[in-house]
Scaffold this active site. Structure first.
Site, PDB file in Angstrom:
ATOM      1  N   SER A 152      -2.096  -7.990   3.223  1.00 25.02           N
ATOM      2  CA  SER A 152      -3.445  -8.166   4.100  1.00 25.02           C
ATOM      3  C   SER A 152      -3.944  -8.981   5.420  1.00 25.02           C
ATOM      4  CB  SER A 152      -4.515  -6.611   5.142  1.00 25.02           C
ATOM      5  OG  SER A 152      -3.759  -6.284   3.636  1.00 25.02           O
ATOM      6  N   LYS A 193      -0.657  -6.743  -7.793  1.00 28.05           N
ATOM      7  CA  LYS A 193      -0.828  -7.733  -7.496  1.00 28.05           C
ATOM      8  C   LYS A 193      -2.253  -8.608  -7.368  1.00 28.05           C
ATOM      9  CE  LYS A 193      -2.376  -9.718  -3.252  1.00 28.05           C
ATOM     10  NZ  LYS A 193      -3.318  -9.917  -2.645  1.00 28.05           N
ATOM     11  N   ASP A 194      -3.434  -6.974  -7.584  1.00 30.84           N
ATOM     12  CA  ASP A 194      -4.896  -7.548  -8.143  1.00 30.84           C
ATOM     13  C   ASP A 194      -4.820  -7.167 -10.051  1.00 30.84           C
ATOM     14  OD1 ASP A 194      -5.560  -8.452  -5.381  1.00 30.84           O
ATOM     15  OD2 ASP A 194      -4.899  -6.365  -4.567  1.00 30.84           O
ATOM     16  N   HIS A 200       0.691  -1.245  -0.156  1.00 29.22           N
ATOM     17  CA  HIS A 200       0.058   0.001  -0.047  1.00 29.22           C
ATOM     18  C   HIS A 200       1.360   0.892  -0.257  1.00 29.22           C
ATOM     19  CE1 HIS A 200      -2.780  -3.211   2.237  1.00 29.22           C
ATOM     20  NE2 HIS A 200      -3.199  -2.833   1.319  1.00 29.22           N
TER      21      HIS A 200
HETATM   22  P1  AMP Z   1      -6.397  -3.854  -0.177  1.00 30.21           P
HETATM   23  O1  AMP Z   1      -6.342  -2.924   0.776  1.00 30.21           O
HETATM   24  O2  AMP Z   1      -6.377  -4.987  -0.190  1.00 30.21           O
HETATM   25  O3  AMP Z   1      -7.973  -4.108  -1.359  1.00 30.21           O
HETATM   26  O4  AMP Z   1      -5.272  -3.252  -1.503  1.00 30.21           O
HETATM   27  C1  AMP Z   1      -5.596  -2.023  -1.707  1.00 30.21           C
HETATM   28  C2  AMP Z   1      -4.254  -1.481  -3.045  1.00 30.21           C
HETATM   29  O5  AMP Z   1      -3.198  -1.960  -2.484  1.00 30.21           O
HETATM   30  C3  AMP Z   1      -5.153  -2.359  -4.633  1.00 30.21           C
HETATM   31  O6  AMP Z   1      -4.557  -1.477  -5.777  1.00 30.21           O
HETATM   32  C4  AMP Z   1      -4.092  -3.632  -3.910  1.00 30.21           C
HETATM   33  O7  AMP Z   1      -3.354  -4.270  -5.254  1.00 30.21           O
HETATM   34  C5  AMP Z   1      -2.464  -3.152  -3.777  1.00 30.21           C
HETATM   35  N1  AMP Z   1      -2.332  -4.233  -3.163  1.00 30.21           N
HETATM   36  C6  AMP Z   1      -2.164  -4.782  -2.261  1.00 30.21           C
HETATM   37  N2  AMP Z   1      -0.785  -5.210  -1.750  1.00 30.21           N
HETATM   38  C7  AMP Z   1      -0.086  -5.018  -2.796  1.00 30.21           C
HETATM   39  C8  AMP Z   1       1.309  -5.258  -2.960  1.00 30.21           C
HETATM   40  N3  AMP Z   1       1.712  -6.723  -2.479  1.00 30.21           N
HETATM   41  N4  AMP Z   1       1.943  -4.480  -4.245  1.00 30.21           N
HETATM   42  C9  AMP Z   1       1.734  -3.400  -4.811  1.00 30.21           C
HETATM   43  N5  AMP Z   1       0.433  -3.414  -4.446  1.00 30.21           N
HETATM   44  C10 AMP Z   1      -0.952  -3.858  -3.444  1.00 30.21           C
END
Ligand code: AMP
Length: 288
Positions: free
Chosen positions: A193, A156-157, A44
């Site tokens: 997370s 990642k996503d 993040h």
């Molecule tokens: P999330 O809180 O999991 O919904 O992720 C929020 C944003 O952070 C999304 O755009 C994810 O793709 C990005 N993200 C999550 N994990 C990673 C990671 N390891 N590296 C880069 N971006 C990430």
């Protein structure tokens, strides 16, 4: 509410929509937005850093979006730590954090949804019905509420990034979508997370996702172009890890996300979902 005025920086935290709009009006353009579900890690923060570099101000949303979770998924147990997140974001120089509640995002009578069609259907969309409808809807609402000039998402996503890109284009959102590389732990595990769910043994086993992607990449680099051969090597490596239960492996066209059969010609996306115990992990890699 404002925290830490002492450093001259002023991280504003808004919950209500009118508070948010007021705070947004005071931010200089261009604004970079980083949508998250909180419980922040270095993945993040890499998005925040990119946003900081490329914009006059940065906003982060923290919202565990109930509409993107299936009934059997981990909405209730999803890890949360708002004080820690705010502290990290303040240090990262973020200007505004939006922490809406589900009632603010989806008030009584709510009935408007964003459905991105074909690109939402395979891979994660096939395993998690309704997931991308929830994602696209909440991100459209974030874009409308915050009116950023750029929005940052993680590779990642990969499918989520593709769905959001498509939605922004199709619905004429006047912003740039920026996709940032996956940040990994020392053993290659993509930061997430959900890694917090893993016990010691499971955490060790979780490195198998990236290991299998790397093996497929090595095979590709040695000249293998058959999509099924790449899927097979990933499958074999994951199946050799006793704590891992494979949900799917894919070798798909990078743009359409349609599964490839036969020889790979253009760019391809290798991706997978694997259960380690009850924890569902995903990872991916682009074959150039
Ligand atoms: P999330 O809180 O999991 O919904 O992720 C929020 C944003 O952070 C999304 O755009 C994810 O793709 C990005 N993200 C999550 N994990 C990673 C990671 N390891 N590296 C880069 N971006 C990430």
């Amino acid at each position: 509410m404002a925290v830490n005025q002492s450093k001259g920086r002023n991280l504003r935290v808004a919950t209500e929509l009118n508070e948010l709009r007021q705070a947004r009006c005071q931010l200089a353009n261009p604004l970079g937005l980083v949508p998250t579900m909180g419980f922040l890690h270095l993945g993040h923060l890499s998005l925040v850093e990119a946003a900081r570099r490329e914009n006059a101000s940065v906003a982060v949303s923290i919202f565990v979006n109930p509409t993107q979770f299936g009934p059997q998924e981990d909405l209730a147990t999803y890890p949360r730590d708002l004080p820690r997140d705010l502290n990290l974001l303040e240090k990262a120089g973020v200007d505004l954090v939006w922490t809406p509640t589900p009632e603010i995002m989806y008030p009584e009578g709510y009935q408007t949804w964003v459905t991105v069609e074909r690109i939402s259907q395979p891979l994660e969309g096939a395993m998690r019905p309704g997931h991308f409808r929830g994602v696209a809807t909440v991100v459209a609402k974030l874009f409308n509420a915050l009116q950023p000039q750029k929005a940052y998402f993680g590779q990642k996503d990969a499918q989520q990034a593709a769905v959001i890109r498509r939605m922004a284009l199709d619905l004429n959102f006047p912003l740039d979508i920026v996709i940032c590389p996956t940040v990994r732990e020392a053993d290659g595990l993509a930061m997430s997370s959900r890694n917090a769910y893993l016990n010691h043994e499971q955490r060790r086993a979780a490195a198998v996702l990236y290991r299998s992607l790397q093996q497929a990449q090595a095979l590709y680099d040695s000249g293998e172009r058959n999509a099924e051969a790449l899927r097979r090597v990933m499958r074999q490596i994951i199946e050799a890890e006793p704590l891992a239960k494979l949900q799917y492996v894919s070798c798909a066209d990078l743009l359409s996300l349609q599964e490839l059969e036969g020889e790979i010609s253009g760019q391809a996306l290798l991706s997978m979902a694997v259960f380690i115990g009850k924890t569902r992990l995903i990872d991916n890699l682009i074959l150039e």
